[in-house]
Write an enzyme that holds these catalytic residues in place. Structure first.
Site, PDB file in Angstrom:
ATOM      1  N   LYS A 117      -4.172  -0.973  59.638  1.00 48.25           N
ATOM      2  CA  LYS A 117      -4.963   0.137  59.085  1.00 48.25           C
ATOM      3  C   LYS A 117      -4.227   1.467  59.302  1.00 48.25           C
TER       4      LYS A 117
ATOM      5  N   PHE B 203     -19.309  -6.160  53.249  1.00 50.19           N
ATOM      6  CA  PHE B 203     -20.493  -5.589  53.907  1.00 50.19           C
ATOM      7  C   PHE B 203     -20.700  -4.121  53.504  1.00 50.19           C
TER       8      PHE B 203
ATOM      9  N   ASP C 275      -6.758  -8.847  43.520  1.00 51.13           N
ATOM     10  CA  ASP C 275      -6.174  -8.549  44.831  1.00 51.13           C
ATOM     11  C   ASP C 275      -5.539  -7.162  44.755  1.00 51.13           C
ATOM     12  N   ILE C 276      -5.890  -6.269  45.670  1.00 50.85           N
ATOM     13  CA  ILE C 276      -5.321  -4.907  45.611  1.00 50.85           C
ATOM     14  C   ILE C 276      -3.815  -4.906  45.889  1.00 50.85           C
TER      15      ILE C 276
ATOM     16  N   THR D  99      -2.869  -7.032  53.029  1.00 50.38           N
ATOM     17  CA  THR D  99      -3.940  -6.264  52.369  1.00 50.38           C
ATOM     18  C   THR D  99      -3.994  -4.818  52.859  1.00 50.38           C
TER      19      THR D  99
ATOM     20  N   THR E 164     -10.642   3.488  60.178  1.00 48.53           N
ATOM     21  CA  THR E 164     -11.340   3.147  61.409  1.00 48.53           C
ATOM     22  C   THR E 164     -10.925   4.028  62.580  1.00 48.53           C
ATOM     23  N   ASP E 165     -11.815   4.135  63.566  1.00 46.36           N
ATOM     24  CA  ASP E 165     -11.460   4.833  64.814  1.00 46.36           C
ATOM     25  C   ASP E 165     -10.447   4.028  65.624  1.00 46.36           C
ATOM     26  N   GLU E 166     -10.318   2.718  65.303  1.00 48.01           N
ATOM     27  CA  GLU E 166      -9.437   1.857  66.114  1.00 48.01           C
ATOM     28  C   GLU E 166      -7.972   2.271  66.017  1.00 48.01           C
TER      29      GLU E 166
ATOM     30  N   LYS F 294     -11.187  -9.144  45.891  1.00 48.11           N
ATOM     31  CA  LYS F 294     -10.483 -10.442  45.832  1.00 48.11           C
ATOM     32  C   LYS F 294     -11.418 -11.608  46.141  1.00 48.11           C
TER      33      LYS F 294
ATOM     34  N   ALA G 220     -11.485  -2.128  50.556  1.00 47.08           N
ATOM     35  CA  ALA G 220     -10.913  -3.481  50.688  1.00 47.08           C
ATOM     36  C   ALA G 220      -9.989  -3.554  51.894  1.00 47.08           C
ATOM     37  N   ALA G 221     -10.214  -4.548  52.724  1.00 45.45           N
ATOM     38  CA  ALA G 221      -9.349  -4.755  53.887  1.00 45.45           C
ATOM     39  C   ALA G 221      -9.678  -6.094  54.514  1.00 45.45           C
TER      40      ALA G 221
ATOM     41  N   TYR H 284      -4.838  -5.717  63.433  1.00 45.96           N
ATOM     42  CA  TYR H 284      -5.761  -5.066  62.493  1.00 45.96           C
ATOM     43  C   TYR H 284      -5.580  -3.555  62.515  1.00 45.96           C
TER      44      TYR H 284
HETATM   45  P1  NAD Z   1     -15.737  -6.738  55.106  1.00 50.83           P
HETATM   46  O1  NAD Z   1     -14.784  -7.556  55.893  1.00 50.83           O
HETATM   47  O2  NAD Z   1     -17.190  -7.022  55.178  1.00 50.83           O
HETATM   48  O3  NAD Z   1     -15.338  -6.815  53.551  1.00 50.83           O
HETATM   49  C1  NAD Z   1     -14.032  -6.597  53.098  1.00 50.83           C
HETATM   50  C2  NAD Z   1     -14.037  -6.787  51.584  1.00 50.83           C
HETATM   51  O4  NAD Z   1     -12.690  -6.556  51.110  1.00 50.83           O
HETATM   52  C3  NAD Z   1     -14.436  -8.204  51.144  1.00 50.83           C
HETATM   53  O5  NAD Z   1     -15.317  -8.137  50.047  1.00 50.83           O
HETATM   54  C4  NAD Z   1     -13.109  -8.831  50.727  1.00 50.83           C
HETATM   55  O6  NAD Z   1     -13.252  -9.826  49.724  1.00 50.83           O
HETATM   56  C5  NAD Z   1     -12.359  -7.620  50.209  1.00 50.83           C
HETATM   57  N1  NAD Z   1     -10.897  -7.808  50.266  1.00 50.83           N
HETATM   58  C6  NAD Z   1     -10.158  -8.241  51.317  1.00 50.83           C
HETATM   59  N2  NAD Z   1      -8.849  -8.306  50.968  1.00 50.83           N
HETATM   60  C7  NAD Z   1      -8.770  -7.875  49.675  1.00 50.83           C
HETATM   61  C8  NAD Z   1      -7.703  -7.695  48.767  1.00 50.83           C
HETATM   62  N3  NAD Z   1      -6.431  -7.987  49.106  1.00 50.83           N
HETATM   63  N4  NAD Z   1      -7.969  -7.233  47.533  1.00 50.83           N
HETATM   64  C9  NAD Z   1      -9.258  -6.946  47.158  1.00 50.83           C
HETATM   65  N5  NAD Z   1     -10.313  -7.114  47.973  1.00 50.83           N
HETATM   66  C10 NAD Z   1     -10.067  -7.565  49.224  1.00 50.83           C
HETATM   67  O7  NAD Z   1     -15.436  -5.200  55.437  1.00 50.83           O
HETATM   68  P2  NAD Z   1     -16.336  -4.063  56.116  1.00 50.83           P
HETATM   69  O8  NAD Z   1     -16.606  -4.416  57.517  1.00 50.83           O
HETATM   70  O9  NAD Z   1     -17.441  -3.707  55.210  1.00 50.83           O
HETATM   71  O10 NAD Z   1     -15.268  -2.860  56.128  1.00 50.83           O
HETATM   72  C11 NAD Z   1     -14.991  -2.114  54.950  1.00 50.83           C
HETATM   73  C12 NAD Z   1     -13.908  -1.098  55.255  1.00 50.83           C
HETATM   74  O11 NAD Z   1     -14.329  -0.240  56.309  1.00 50.83           O
HETATM   75  C13 NAD Z   1     -12.586  -1.699  55.726  1.00 50.83           C
HETATM   76  O12 NAD Z   1     -11.540  -0.956  55.157  1.00 50.83           O
HETATM   77  C14 NAD Z   1     -12.607  -1.514  57.235  1.00 50.83           C
HETATM   78  O13 NAD Z   1     -11.297  -1.405  57.761  1.00 50.83           O
HETATM   79  C15 NAD Z   1     -13.361  -0.207  57.361  1.00 50.83           C
HETATM   80  N6  NAD Z   1     -14.144  -0.040  58.601  1.00 50.83           N
HETATM   81  C16 NAD Z   1     -14.990  -1.022  59.011  1.00 50.83           C
HETATM   82  C17 NAD Z   1     -15.793  -0.797  60.130  1.00 50.83           C
HETATM   83  C18 NAD Z   1     -16.781  -1.846  60.611  1.00 50.83           C
HETATM   84  O14 NAD Z   1     -17.411  -1.628  61.644  1.00 50.83           O
HETATM   85  N7  NAD Z   1     -16.959  -2.945  59.924  1.00 50.83           N
HETATM   86  C19 NAD Z   1     -15.697   0.427  60.825  1.00 50.83           C
HETATM   87  C20 NAD Z   1     -14.782   1.384  60.387  1.00 50.83           C
HETATM   88  C21 NAD Z   1     -14.021   1.152  59.257  1.00 50.83           C
HETATM   89  O1  DAU Z   2     -14.474   0.589  65.475  1.00 52.87           O
HETATM   90  C1  DAU Z   2     -14.476   0.239  64.127  1.00 52.87           C
HETATM   91  C2  DAU Z   2     -14.148  -1.227  63.974  1.00 52.87           C
HETATM   92  O2  DAU Z   2     -15.319  -1.945  64.366  1.00 52.87           O
HETATM   93  C3  DAU Z   2     -13.745  -1.638  62.569  1.00 52.87           C
HETATM   94  O3  DAU Z   2     -12.574  -0.964  62.206  1.00 52.87           O
HETATM   95  C4  DAU Z   2     -13.545  -3.150  62.469  1.00 52.87           C
HETATM   96  O4  DAU Z   2     -13.268  -3.540  61.142  1.00 52.87           O
HETATM   97  C5  DAU Z   2     -14.814  -3.844  62.920  1.00 52.87           C
HETATM   98  O5  DAU Z   2     -14.615  -5.236  62.937  1.00 52.87           O
HETATM   99  C6  DAU Z   2     -15.226  -3.343  64.297  1.00 52.87           C
HETATM  100  O6  DAU Z   2     -14.290  -3.813  65.289  1.00 52.87           O
HETATM  101  P1  DAU Z   2     -14.785  -4.298  66.716  1.00 52.87           P
HETATM  102  O7  DAU Z   2     -13.754  -5.151  67.317  1.00 52.87           O
HETATM  103  O8  DAU Z   2     -15.269  -3.145  67.521  1.00 52.87           O
HETATM  104  O9  DAU Z   2     -16.086  -5.135  66.247  1.00 52.87           O
HETATM  105  P2  DAU Z   2     -16.629  -6.559  66.732  1.00 52.87           P
HETATM  106  O10 DAU Z   2     -18.004  -6.682  66.168  1.00 52.87           O
HETATM  107  O11 DAU Z   2     -15.649  -7.651  66.487  1.00 52.87           O
HETATM  108  O12 DAU Z   2     -16.747  -6.360  68.295  1.00 52.87           O
HETATM  109  C7  DAU Z   2     -17.522  -5.322  68.862  1.00 52.87           C
HETATM  110  C8  DAU Z   2     -17.338  -5.388  70.363  1.00 52.87           C
HETATM  111  O13 DAU Z   2     -17.991  -6.571  70.840  1.00 52.87           O
HETATM  112  C9  DAU Z   2     -15.904  -5.512  70.814  1.00 52.87           C
HETATM  113  O14 DAU Z   2     -15.743  -4.827  72.061  1.00 52.87           O
HETATM  114  C10 DAU Z   2     -15.703  -7.013  71.031  1.00 52.87           C
HETATM  115  C11 DAU Z   2     -17.073  -7.470  71.471  1.00 52.87           C
HETATM  116  N1  DAU Z   2     -17.457  -8.822  71.055  1.00 52.87           N
HETATM  117  C12 DAU Z   2     -17.333  -9.151  69.733  1.00 52.87           C
HETATM  118  C13 DAU Z   2     -17.704 -10.410  69.294  1.00 52.87           C
HETATM  119  C14 DAU Z   2     -17.542 -10.784  67.835  1.00 52.87           C
HETATM  120  C15 DAU Z   2     -18.016  -9.714  71.965  1.00 52.87           C
HETATM  121  O15 DAU Z   2     -18.161  -9.389  73.172  1.00 52.87           O
HETATM  122  N2  DAU Z   2     -18.389 -10.963  71.522  1.00 52.87           N
HETATM  123  C16 DAU Z   2     -18.251 -11.355  70.228  1.00 52.87           C
HETATM  124  O16 DAU Z   2     -18.574 -12.508  69.885  1.00 52.87           O
END
Ligand code: NAD
Ligand code: DAU
Length: 334
Positions: A153, A11, A59-60, A100, A125-127, A34, A82-83, A149
């Site tokens: 991280k 994404f 794969d990283i 990963t 991430t803030d998590e 990957k 990648a994660a 997770y």
């Molecule tokens: P995503 O899950 O949409 O995509 C992850 C990508 O990493 C995929 O294309 C997957 O194929 C690739 N990948 C997974 N394992 C791999 C490996 N071993 N080698 C190579 N590629 C690999 O991810 P996203 O939600 O876009 O998040 C991207 C980054 O941002 C991550 O590091 C995540 O921890 C961080 N992040 C995400 C959020 C969020 O809200 N989604 C918020 C803060 C930080």
């Molecule tokens: O804060 C950053 C993080 O945000 C990233 O590091 C993670 O990769 C990303 O997945 C995201 O984590 P969250 O757990 O916050 O995101 P998620 O969309 O899974 O959930 C957002 C909130 O909504 C959380 O409190 C759980 C809740 N939830 C989620 C899903 C999927 C629901 O109530 N129902 C649902 O079906």
């Protein structure tokens, strides 16, 4: 500048590939991914064939594969997106996350160090900070992760800092709030709820829905990473936050209103184990030292995100009719 970006078929990675190739003439980019369930080459159709872009499926966590990529490409800069990213999946498949997010990060650091990379940006991430009842986290707040997770991280982030302290390796760690926008895999709250509502299905709210999350639209996150790429200081961490904080239930109601649905679509389901209650970032450092600021409001971002999912039904329908559907059914409907 030669940039090796990992996870660019996911994404946020794919949004950043597009952002950099459209905006920067000075960049040559290799995307290493990957292609897990979350990696999707459909996300990159519009950049395939770009003269400054190439893709490597790898794969990283695979040391030999990484050595080959680094020897061939010689990047100046690495950005590690990648994660394994989905908290719910980390509860049922923790080993995938350690492989990963910990070993993959370490492998990438080691190849980057051997190859003489001049900047390594870890997208995190803030998590890692855990959950905060009041106030905000700054970059000195100790890590206190709750899920497999966030613990994975946090381990990856510690390794980046350890490489700086031990080897003087120029790593930078970013801690961002929740992303949203186009191309987000429909397992995360916003795209899951939008697509379920478009399909006239129920939307599963975990527990009481009073958990607070902070949200950033894709373009604001891309701009934050660009500022770190250009001006970020080695060895530092930067929080990427917007102050756009809202409970899951408030967010759900905004989505219901945008999609002309009612509260009847909500299904309250069992809570996520170890569910963090509230996230809140202090992003003063990034704003004051690098001059970044977010510009997209949560309402504007949600409107354009809903429109994108309306316009790209084939994209998400393909995903939801396959692997994800089986996973979702198993988790929430036995
Ligand atoms: P995503 O899950 O949409 O995509 C992850 C990508 O990493 C995929 O294309 C997957 O194929 C690739 N990948 C997974 N394992 C791999 C490996 N071993 N080698 C190579 N590629 C690999 O991810 P996203 O939600 O876009 O998040 C991207 C980054 O941002 C991550 O590091 C995540 O921890 C961080 N992040 C995400 C959020 C969020 O809200 N989604 C918020 C803060 C930080
Ligand atoms: O804060 C950053 C993080 O945000 C990233 O590091 C993670 O990769 C990303 O997945 C995201 O984590 P969250 O757990 O916050 O995101 P998620 O969309 O899974 O959930 C957002 C909130 O909504 C959380 O409190 C759980 C809740 N939830 C989620 C899903 C999927 C629901 O109530 N129902 C649902 O079906």
């Amino acid at each position: 500048m030669k940039v090796l970006l990992t996870g660019g078929a996911g994404f946020m990675g794919s949004n950043m590939v597009r952002y950099l190739l459209n905006k920067r003439q000075d960049i040559e980019l290799v995307n290493v991914d990957k292609l897990t369930y979350a990696g999707n080459l459909d996300n990159l159709k519009d950049v395939t064939g770009h003269p400054h872009y190439s893709f490597v499926k790898a794969d990283i966590a695979d040391r030999e594969a990484m050595e080959r990529v680094f020897k061939k490409f010689h990047p100046d800069v690495v950005i590690n997106y990648a994660a394994e990213t989905h908290v719910d999946r980390s509860i049922s498949r923790p080993f995938d996350f350690a492989m990963t997010d910990v070993i993959g990060t370490l492998t990438l650091l080691e190849s980057s160090r051997a190859s003489g990379v001049t900047k390594f940006v870890q997208i995190s991430t803030d998590e890692v900070y855990g959950s905060i009842e009041d106030g905000e986290w700054n970059e000195s707040t100790p890590f206190d992760p709750s899920s497999p997770y966030s613990a994975s991280k946090a381990s990856g982030d510690h390794l980046v800092h350890a490489y700086w302290k031990t080897y003087g390796f120029p790593g930078i760690v970013t801690h961002s709030c929740n992303f949203f926008g186009p191309y987000q895999y429909p397992e995360k709250l916003i795209p899951l709820f939008i697509t379920n509502l478009l399909e006239k299905k129920k939307i599963p709210v975990y527990g009481d829905g009073a958990q607070v999350r902070e949200w950033i639209f894709v373009s604001d996150h891309c701009a934050a990473i660009e500022s770190i790429l250009d001006r970020g200081v080695a060895g530092e961490s930067y929080n990427i936050g917007t102050g756009n904080r809202i409970t899951n239930l408030e967010l759900t109601k905004k989505l219901l209103a945008t999609l002309d649905a009612t509260d009847d679509s909500i299904e309250y389901v069992k809570d996520r184990p170890g569910h963090d209650r509230r996230y809140a970032l202090d992003a003063t450092k990034l704003k004051s030292t690098l001059g970044w600021k977010p510009i997209v409001s949560i309402d504007d971002g949600l409107r354009s995100t809903v429109q994108w999912y309306r316009d790209h039904e084939a994209w998400w329908h393909k995903i939801k009719s396959g692997e994800y559907l089986a996973y979702y059914k198993e988790q929430y409907h036995g």
